[in-house]
Design a protein around this motif. Structure first.
Motif: not given
Lengths: 159, 159
Positions: B82-98
């Motif tokens: 949960k902690a990781f996912e909450a932060e990864v959605v904020k990364c502006p250069s990330v377009v996909r995350c699985f």
DNA sequence: TCTCCTTGGGCACACCGACGCGCATCTTGG
DNA sequence: CCAAGATGCGCGTCGGTGTGCCCAAGGAGA
């Protein structure tokens, strides 16, 4: 590339509502419909906007399983790459394919209905690809981010 | 899901020309504009069409480098995810995350201007993600396939 | 400092086309 | 044979779109 905040606002809005009218967009951006039409046409002519496309809900079609497939070829010769690539574009379940640096030669993203369906795809599509030495599949358990455009694009105002 | 060939033809066309008018679509599909309007609205209401969106040419924005990033966490606890996912959605250069099965916990697709720019992204976005044990990056040398919708969807006519 | 010129914005108008409705017709299934 | 759903045609209205013209702001040059 010299886009101001209003251009980016237009792009951001069109990324969501591609069918918005000039008047509608003009209100959101803070322009008249005339000025907006000029800017939108310029964005299209300059190639910033490639196309307007409908986004389908793939889950409605039963495609709920995403698989990442790593593929290594028998050889990295130019002829082997060409042969593989000519065939992989024909695979109906493959949505993306990258030629990679590092140990894996290619990475594919495949959409399937479920795991059994992926077995079928593996048998009828992937195993028929030429010059393949090794295939390794990983299933996506969940999708956390899925953006067409990185948010960084909309934050680069110049003027 | 009971779509006939004409519905699929409508979807296929809208995937290319989201701004096509009813008349225009009707001619391509072989229907009157009235019948087409009804079917298109039904496809929207039933959720087959999620949205109409403009496709931007990311190369025009200088985003020519695609990077696949494999990330393993320190622990697979629910709290760490949960902690990781909450932060990864904020990364502006990330377009996909699985979230992945297998050894790697997460796989990201990151868009950068070039390799130097990815170094910056790695420093300012990725390395600040919480609970990360290992980060491994692979660069895409070339993109062979890039489809929004697998072609298999348009071949499943029922009626 | 004044002036010219360019760039972008807004207003008004007119035309064309899209959109939605009603009704008649046809087909499909019971 | 009937009923229900889907199609096609015609029409009227509404809205979008494109054009011409004028205005404001900013920069360059004399």
């Amino acid at each position: 590339m010299d886009l101001d905040r209003k251009d980016l606002a237009i792009l951001a809005e069109l990324t969501t509502n591609a069918r918005a009218s000039h008047t509608e967009l003009a209100n959101k951006v803070g322009l008249s419909s005339t000025a907006l039409a000029r800017r939108q046409k310029a964005l299209e002519d300059d190639g910033y906007i490639q196309a307007y496309q409908a986004a389908l809900d793939l889950a409605q079609f039963g495609l709920t399983t995403t698989v990442l497939v790593r593929i290594a070829l028998e050889s990295q010769s130019d002829e082997a790459l060409k042969a593989f690539e000519a065939e992989v574009v024909k695979c109906p379940s493959v949505v993306r394919c990258f030629l990679m640096s590092g140990t894996d030669d290619y990475i594919l993203i495949v959409l399937a209905r479920d795991i059994q369906d992926f077995e079928r795809i593996h048998r009828t599509e992937l195993s028929r690809l030429p010059r393949v030495a090794r295939v390794q599949s990983s299933f996506a358990l969940r999708e956390i981010v899925n953006r067409a455009v990185p948010t960084v694009v909309f934050g680069e105002a110049k003027r």
